[in-house]
Design a protein around this motif. Structure first.
Motif, PDB file in Angstrom:
ATOM      1  N   GLN A  34       0.854  -1.182   0.000  1.00  0.00           N
ATOM      2  CA  GLN A  34       0.000   0.000   0.000  1.00  0.00           C
ATOM      3  C   GLN A  34       0.892   1.234   0.000  1.00  0.00           C
ATOM      4  O   GLN A  34       1.979   1.215   0.584  1.00  0.00           O
ATOM      5  N   LEU A  35       0.421   2.287  -0.657  1.00  0.00           N
ATOM      6  CA  LEU A  35       1.181   3.530  -0.655  1.00  0.00           C
ATOM      7  C   LEU A  35       1.304   4.036   0.778  1.00  0.00           C
ATOM      8  O   LEU A  35       0.358   3.956   1.556  1.00  0.00           O
ATOM      9  N   HIS A  36       2.463   4.561   1.113  1.00  0.00           N
ATOM     10  CA  HIS A  36       2.709   5.094   2.447  1.00  0.00           C
ATOM     11  C   HIS A  36       3.104   6.558   2.287  1.00  0.00           C
ATOM     12  O   HIS A  36       4.242   6.876   1.959  1.00  0.00           O
ATOM     13  N   GLY A  37       2.147   7.429   2.490  1.00  0.00           N
ATOM     14  CA  GLY A  37       2.411   8.850   2.317  1.00  0.00           C
ATOM     15  C   GLY A  37       2.387   9.267   0.859  1.00  0.00           C
ATOM     16  O   GLY A  37       2.123   8.475  -0.035  1.00  0.00           O
ATOM     17  N   SER A  38       2.673  10.525   0.666  1.00  0.00           N
ATOM     18  CA  SER A  38       2.679  11.100  -0.680  1.00  0.00           C
ATOM     19  C   SER A  38       4.031  10.871  -1.339  1.00  0.00           C
ATOM     20  O   SER A  38       5.043  10.716  -0.655  1.00  0.00           O
ATOM     21  N   PRO A  39       4.067  10.878  -2.655  1.00  0.00           N
ATOM     22  CA  PRO A  39       5.362  10.767  -3.324  1.00  0.00           C
ATOM     23  C   PRO A  39       6.185  12.040  -3.101  1.00  0.00           C
ATOM     24  O   PRO A  39       5.640  13.114  -2.878  1.00  0.00           O
ATOM     25  N   SER A  40       7.495  11.891  -3.156  1.00  0.00           N
ATOM     26  CA  SER A  40       8.413  13.026  -3.125  1.00  0.00           C
ATOM     27  C   SER A  40       8.930  13.232  -4.536  1.00  0.00           C
ATOM     28  O   SER A  40       9.225  12.266  -5.248  1.00  0.00           O
ATOM     29  N   VAL A  41       9.043  14.488  -4.931  1.00  0.00           N
ATOM     30  CA  VAL A  41       9.463  14.804  -6.292  1.00  0.00           C
ATOM     31  C   VAL A  41      10.564  15.860  -6.235  1.00  0.00           C
ATOM     32  O   VAL A  41      10.494  16.797  -5.444  1.00  0.00           O
ATOM     33  N   THR A  42      11.584  15.669  -7.058  1.00  0.00           N
ATOM     34  CA  THR A  42      12.664  16.651  -7.161  1.00  0.00           C
ATOM     35  C   THR A  42      13.113  16.723  -8.617  1.00  0.00           C
ATOM     36  O   THR A  42      12.745  15.878  -9.430  1.00  0.00           O
ATOM     37  N   PHE A  43      13.891  17.720  -8.921  1.00  0.00           N
ATOM     38  CA  PHE A  43      14.444  17.896 -10.262  1.00  0.00           C
ATOM     39  C   PHE A  43      15.959  17.859 -10.133  1.00  0.00           C
ATOM     40  O   PHE A  43      16.540  18.598  -9.341  1.00  0.00           O
ATOM     41  N   ASN A  44      16.608  16.990 -10.887  1.00  0.00           N
ATOM     42  CA  ASN A  44      18.054  16.832 -10.769  1.00  0.00           C
ATOM     43  C   ASN A  44      18.831  17.653 -11.804  1.00  0.00           C
ATOM     44  O   ASN A  44      20.008  17.404 -12.031  1.00  0.00           O
ATOM     45  N   GLY A  45      18.175  18.617 -12.447  1.00  0.00           N
ATOM     46  CA  GLY A  45      18.823  19.422 -13.466  1.00  0.00           C
ATOM     47  C   GLY A  45      18.634  18.876 -14.860  1.00  0.00           C
ATOM     48  O   GLY A  45      18.879  19.562 -15.851  1.00  0.00           O
TER      49      GLY A  45
END
Length: 58
Positions: A34-45
């Motif tokens: 099951q999903l645990h929390g919201s996804p984390s998103v970042t930009f690596n350039g």
């Protein structure tokens, strides 16, 4: 011991935000995670990278 008993109860998937990542998360949901929390998103350039935690109930 069957396959499900060998799976960890907690996983974090990371990768580029693309269809392959979505399929990986979908496969884990099919295995009972099951999903645990919201996804984390970042930009690596270069591209967007996403992380999603999942847990498998006991």
């Amino acid at each position: 011991m069957d396959h499900e008993e060998k799976l960890p109860r907690y996983r974090v998937l990371t990768g580029p935000d693309d269809a392959t990542f979505c399929w990986r998360v979908s496969e884990m949901l099919d295995l009972g995670y099951q999903l645990h929390g919201s996804p984390s998103v970042t930009f690596n350039g270069d591209r967007v990278i996403v992380a999603q935690a999942l847990v498998r109930p006991e």
